[in-house]
Design a protein around this motif. Structure first.
Motif, short mmCIF file in Angstrom:
data_model
loop_
_atom_site.label_atom_id
_atom_site.label_comp_id
_atom_site.label_asym_id
_atom_site.label_seq_id
_atom_site.Cartn_x
_atom_site.Cartn_y
_atom_site.Cartn_z
N LEU A 155 0.82 -1.21 0.00
CA LEU A 155 0.00 0.00 0.00
C LEU A 155 0.86 1.27 0.00
CD1 LEU A 155 -2.88 -1.07 2.38
CD2 LEU A 155 -3.08 -0.47 -0.04
N GLN A 156 2.00 1.24 0.69
CA GLN A 156 2.85 2.42 0.73
C GLN A 156 3.35 2.80 -0.65
OE1 GLN A 156 3.64 4.27 3.92
NE2 GLN A 156 3.50 5.54 2.11
N LEU A 157 3.54 1.81 -1.52
CA LEU A 157 3.95 2.08 -2.89
C LEU A 157 2.88 2.82 -3.68
CD1 LEU A 157 5.57 -1.38 -3.75
CD2 LEU A 157 6.77 0.79 -3.30
N LEU A 158 1.64 2.76 -3.21
CA LEU A 158 0.50 3.34 -3.93
C LEU A 158 0.03 4.67 -3.36
CD1 LEU A 158 -1.53 0.04 -4.36
CD2 LEU A 158 -0.09 1.18 -6.08
N THR A 159 0.65 5.14 -2.28
CA THR A 159 0.19 6.38 -1.66
C THR A 159 1.36 7.22 -1.19
OG1 THR A 159 -1.27 7.35 0.00
CG2 THR A 159 -0.08 5.37 0.65
N ASP A 160 1.17 8.53 -1.26
CA ASP A 160 2.17 9.47 -0.72
C ASP A 160 1.64 10.20 0.50
OD1 ASP A 160 4.09 8.94 -2.70
OD2 ASP A 160 3.13 10.34 -4.08
N ASP A 161 0.31 10.19 0.70
CA ASP A 161 -0.25 11.00 1.78
C ASP A 161 -0.63 10.19 3.03
OD1 ASP A 161 -2.42 9.81 0.52
OD2 ASP A 161 -3.69 11.57 0.62
N ILE A 162 -0.33 8.91 3.04
CA ILE A 162 -0.57 8.08 4.22
C ILE A 162 0.74 7.41 4.60
CG2 ILE A 162 -1.87 6.17 5.22
CD1 ILE A 162 -3.93 6.52 2.96
N ASP A 163 1.15 7.56 5.85
CA ASP A 163 2.34 6.86 6.34
C ASP A 163 1.89 5.50 6.87
OD1 ASP A 163 4.67 5.91 7.47
OD2 ASP A 163 4.72 7.41 9.08
N MET A 164 2.05 4.47 6.06
CA MET A 164 1.57 3.13 6.41
C MET A 164 2.29 2.56 7.62
SD MET A 164 -0.90 2.25 4.57
CE MET A 164 -1.73 3.02 3.19
N SER A 165 3.51 3.01 7.89
CA SER A 165 4.24 2.47 9.05
C SER A 165 3.58 2.89 10.36
CB SER A 165 5.70 2.91 9.02
OG SER A 165 5.79 4.31 9.24
N ILE A 167 0.31 2.95 10.88
CA ILE A 167 -1.01 2.35 11.02
C ILE A 167 -0.86 1.00 11.70
CG2 ILE A 167 -3.06 1.50 9.83
CD1 ILE A 167 -2.43 3.49 7.61
N GLY A 168 -1.49 0.85 12.85
CA GLY A 168 -1.41 -0.39 13.60
C GLY A 168 -2.34 -1.45 13.05
N TYR A 169 -2.23 -2.63 13.62
CA TYR A 169 -3.06 -3.77 13.27
C TYR A 169 -4.52 -3.45 13.57
CZ TYR A 169 -4.63 -8.64 13.27
OH TYR A 169 -5.30 -9.81 13.02
N PHE A 170 -5.38 -3.74 12.61
CA PHE A 170 -6.82 -3.48 12.73
C PHE A 170 -7.10 -1.99 12.96
CE2 PHE A 170 -7.91 -7.84 12.38
CZ PHE A 170 -9.28 -7.90 12.22
N ARG A 171 -6.40 -1.14 12.22
CA ARG A 171 -6.63 0.30 12.25
C ARG A 171 -6.96 0.74 10.82
NH1 ARG A 171 -5.90 -1.22 16.81
NH2 ARG A 171 -5.15 0.01 18.55
N LEU A 172 -7.52 1.94 10.70
CA LEU A 172 -7.83 2.47 9.38
C LEU A 172 -7.32 3.88 9.25
CD1 LEU A 172 -10.56 4.53 9.51
CD2 LEU A 172 -11.60 2.36 10.10
N ALA A 173 -7.15 4.33 8.01
CA ALA A 173 -6.69 5.69 7.72
C ALA A 173 -7.40 6.19 6.47
CB ALA A 173 -5.18 5.70 7.51
N HIS A 174 -7.48 7.49 6.35
CA HIS A 174 -8.09 8.10 5.18
C HIS A 174 -7.01 8.78 4.37
CE1 HIS A 174 -12.14 7.40 6.71
NE2 HIS A 174 -11.66 7.76 7.89
N GLY A 175 -7.08 8.66 3.05
CA GLY A 175 -6.11 9.29 2.18
C GLY A 175 -6.37 8.87 0.76
N THR A 176 -5.33 8.98 -0.07
CA THR A 176 -5.43 8.64 -1.48
C THR A 176 -4.55 7.43 -1.77
OG1 THR A 176 -5.77 10.96 -2.01
CG2 THR A 176 -5.12 9.53 -3.82
N VAL A 177 -5.13 6.43 -2.43
CA VAL A 177 -4.40 5.23 -2.83
C VAL A 177 -4.54 5.11 -4.34
CG1 VAL A 177 -4.22 2.73 -2.63
CG2 VAL A 177 -4.78 4.10 -0.61
N ALA A 178 -3.41 5.13 -5.03
CA ALA A 178 -3.39 5.06 -6.50
C ALA A 178 -4.28 6.14 -7.11
CB ALA A 178 -3.77 3.68 -6.99
N GLY A 179 -4.28 7.33 -6.50
CA GLY A 179 -5.04 8.45 -7.02
C GLY A 179 -6.52 8.48 -6.67
N VAL A 180 -6.98 7.53 -5.89
CA VAL A 180 -8.40 7.44 -5.51
C VAL A 180 -8.52 7.67 -4.02
CG1 VAL A 180 -10.43 5.95 -5.45
CG2 VAL A 180 -8.84 5.80 -7.38
N GLY A 181 -9.47 8.51 -3.62
CA GLY A 181 -9.69 8.78 -2.20
C GLY A 181 -10.11 7.51 -1.48
N ALA A 182 -9.51 7.27 -0.33
CA ALA A 182 -9.82 6.05 0.43
C ALA A 182 -10.29 6.40 1.82
CB ALA A 182 -8.58 5.16 0.51
#
Length: 182
Positions: A155-165, A167-182
């Motif tokens: 996932l980190q390869l697909l986003t610049d605005d979310i620091d995947m490191s 995000i803990g286990y069973f957590r969620l974040a909002h941002g853009t993944v591969a140009g699509v809002g998530a």
């Protein structure tokens, strides 16, 4: 006749096995290759993507949203932090498991419950005396699940605005993944 998920045009081209099943009214790949071994190995040792759009999804909101969830699931919803997800089961009044799924805390008084089976009627039967709204958002939310020990790296390869490191286990974040809002 089963409907296609929003991801079907992309996933169908990858389904070499042509092994399709109906899942909650949607056409879903049972296995992409002739056997499931590489898929199993990928999810256990690296990463895999699963189209989970067919899951039933409910938004439960209002001042008594947590009270309703505590009434119906086996987890202590008060312990669920903002942007945390928990796996749980829900039971009838005799303790028989009705279904299982996840509960995500999206905001102070907003939760998302996912389920394999439709549960809207059962949820509504349990709101007596509570100030809560239940909305079926299944048709509004297509979903992909990225699972496995390398899922953060993928996932980190697909986003610049979310620091995947972070995000803990069973957590969620909002941002853009591969140009699509998530």
């Amino acid at each position: 006749m089963p409907r296609e998920t929003p991801f079907h045009p992309r996933t169908s081209a990858l389904c070499e096995s042509y092994d399709w099943v109906e899942w909650a009214g949607f056409l879903s790949a049972n296995s992409y290759e002739m056997t499931h071994l590489r898929e199993f190995y990928a999810i256990r040792t690296s990463a895999a993507v699963i189209d989970v759009s067919p899951l039933f999804k409910y938004h439960i909101s209002g001042p008594d949203a947590a009270k309703l969830l505590n009434r119906i699931v086996t987890r202590d919803i008060a312990r669920l932090k903002l942007h945390q997800v928990a796996y749980t089961v829900w039971c009838d009044e005799e303790g028989k498991v009705l279904d299982d799924g996840t509960v995500a805390r999206l905001d102070d008084d907003l939760y998302r419950l996912t389920a394999a089976e439709p549960n809207i009627r059962w949820l509504q039967e349990n709101v007596s005396g509570l100030n809560v709204e239940i909305e079926d958002v299944t048709e509004d939310l297509a979903a992909l699940s990225v699972q496995g020990p390398l899922s953060r790296e993928v996932l980190q390869l697909l986003t610049d605005d979310i620091d995947m490191s972070g995000i803990g286990y069973f957590r969620l974040a909002h941002g853009t993944v591969a140009g699509v809002g998530a």
